[in-house]
Design a protein around this motif. Sequence first.
Motif, PDB file in Angstrom:
ATOM      1  N   ILE A   1      22.144 -16.433 -15.238  1.00  0.00           N
ATOM      2  CA  ILE A   1      23.732 -16.845 -15.068  1.00  0.00           C
ATOM      3  C   ILE A   1      24.693 -16.690 -14.763  1.00  0.00           C
ATOM      4  CG2 ILE A   1      24.118 -19.156 -13.789  1.00  0.00           C
ATOM      5  CD1 ILE A   1      21.155 -18.066 -13.607  1.00  0.00           C
ATOM      6  N   GLN A   2      25.957 -16.528 -13.832  1.00  0.00           N
ATOM      7  CA  GLN A   2      27.158 -15.324 -14.396  1.00  0.00           C
ATOM      8  C   GLN A   2      27.633 -16.682 -14.747  1.00  0.00           C
ATOM      9  OE1 GLN A   2      27.368 -14.829 -10.013  1.00  0.00           O
ATOM     10  NE2 GLN A   2      29.089 -15.631 -10.474  1.00  0.00           N
ATOM     11  N   ASP A   3      28.962 -16.042 -15.227  1.00  0.00           N
ATOM     12  CA  ASP A   3      29.998 -17.028 -15.349  1.00  0.00           C
ATOM     13  C   ASP A   3      30.900 -17.280 -14.260  1.00  0.00           C
ATOM     14  OD1 ASP A   3      31.190 -14.784 -15.650  1.00  0.00           O
ATOM     15  OD2 ASP A   3      32.373 -14.302 -17.227  1.00  0.00           O
TER      16      ASP A   3
ATOM     17  N   GLY B   1      30.462  -5.498 -16.402  1.00  0.00           N
ATOM     18  CA  GLY B   1      30.442  -5.620 -17.591  1.00  0.00           C
ATOM     19  C   GLY B   1      29.116  -6.674 -17.809  1.00  0.00           C
ATOM     20  N   LEU B   2      28.879  -7.896 -17.236  1.00  0.00           N
ATOM     21  CA  LEU B   2      27.657  -7.861 -17.313  1.00  0.00           C
ATOM     22  C   LEU B   2      26.113  -7.869 -16.292  1.00  0.00           C
ATOM     23  CD1 LEU B   2      28.441 -11.671 -14.666  1.00  0.00           C
ATOM     24  CD2 LEU B   2      27.841 -11.746 -17.015  1.00  0.00           C
ATOM     25  N   ARG B   3      26.869  -6.408 -15.528  1.00  0.00           N
ATOM     26  CA  ARG B   3      25.207  -5.331 -15.311  1.00  0.00           C
ATOM     27  C   ARG B   3      24.882  -4.687 -17.043  1.00  0.00           C
ATOM     28  NH1 ARG B   3      27.617  -5.584 -10.381  1.00  0.00           N
ATOM     29  NH2 ARG B   3      29.349  -3.201 -11.217  1.00  0.00           N
TER      30      ARG B   3
ATOM     31  N   ARG C   1      21.553  -4.037 -21.534  1.00  0.00           N
ATOM     32  CA  ARG C   1      21.076  -4.661 -23.243  1.00  0.00           C
ATOM     33  C   ARG C   1      20.365  -5.028 -23.517  1.00  0.00           C
ATOM     34  NH1 ARG C   1      25.477  -5.881 -28.511  1.00  0.00           N
ATOM     35  NH2 ARG C   1      24.058  -5.318 -30.113  1.00  0.00           N
ATOM     36  N   ILE C   2      20.036  -6.553 -22.673  1.00  0.00           N
ATOM     37  CA  ILE C   2      19.369  -7.502 -22.945  1.00  0.00           C
ATOM     38  C   ILE C   2      17.576  -6.285 -22.055  1.00  0.00           C
ATOM     39  CG2 ILE C   2      17.220  -9.995 -21.726  1.00  0.00           C
ATOM     40  CD1 ILE C   2      20.559 -10.425 -21.732  1.00  0.00           C
TER      41      ILE C   2
ATOM     42  N   ALA D   1      32.718  -9.143 -22.157  1.00  0.00           N
ATOM     43  CA  ALA D   1      33.512  -7.208 -23.059  1.00  0.00           C
ATOM     44  C   ALA D   1      34.853  -7.122 -22.231  1.00  0.00           C
ATOM     45  CB  ALA D   1      32.902  -6.345 -23.386  1.00  0.00           C
ATOM     46  N   ASP D   2      34.820  -7.836 -20.893  1.00  0.00           N
ATOM     47  CA  ASP D   2      36.329  -7.411 -20.182  1.00  0.00           C
ATOM     48  C   ASP D   2      37.248  -8.718 -19.817  1.00  0.00           C
ATOM     49  OD1 ASP D   2      34.498  -9.244 -18.708  1.00  0.00           O
ATOM     50  OD2 ASP D   2      34.160  -7.774 -16.178  1.00  0.00           O
TER      51      ASP D   2
END
Length: 273
Positions: free
Chosen positions: A37-39, A46-48, A53-54, A226-227
């Motif tokens: 679930i996004q911020d 950055g979320l992709r 990584r997961i 990270a962004d």
Amino acid sequence: MMSIQGMQVDVRTPDGVADAYIAHPDDGNPHPGVLVIQDGFGVRPGLRALADRIAAHGYTVLLPNAYYRHGRAPVIELPELIDPAQRPEIFQEVIPMIRELTPELLRSDAAAYLEWLAAAPQVAEGKAGVTGYCMGARLAVLIAAMFPGRVAAVAGFHGGPLVTDTPDSPHLAAGNITAELYFAHAGEDDHMTPEHIARFDEALATAGVRYRTEVYPGAQHGFTQADTAAHDPAAAERHYRELLALFDRTLPVGRSPSAPENSLRGNSSRGLG
């Protein structure tokens, strides 16, 4: 780490079509499903990368655009480095969309996301994991309470607000949760003060939820991203370790034989380094 495949998909909901990103190991096998679930800033590179990584750890990850009613991602134009102190107008754009995500809309959207995961050939049978960031952590708690039979584990990072005086406050839904929870709060975060954290922990403990909460000292709201200007590399790496350990021990397949079982029900660890 596994090699992965990522692609855009569309998820049909009662209100239309939510564009989403899916990432999964490129080995032809089904893997446990994870819903990210996004911020508040929305789906972006950055979320992709976080979803990738997961997935590389052995999961099939779905990252939907929670703002799909306003268009496909990216819904708003974002700078390469997101610093709301320098660009306060960003909040003016996202806050109305955040407020539109009522519990009723969340329930219908989350049902569609979980059903999509359950039907996807890349996803193994069984309950899903959910992780949320900032506003997404709040939504993740509510999803766990709305769909206790579908969610095995929930993680939330620099979430808020998790305790409010409104009837839809996440802490009030703790009694419906059967998933195991892990929450990491930022040490420098007005959204979750020590008083808020204490009330959240008390609600989980009273409900008998299996959980662990920690405060990451010195970290700011948004430390995983990270962004953003709030990014804290050490805290972000710690977040990955805790998140993957939670999923490894709770999701139906892909468990790590060496992962220690957390036998505590209601453990709040504050200020751990």
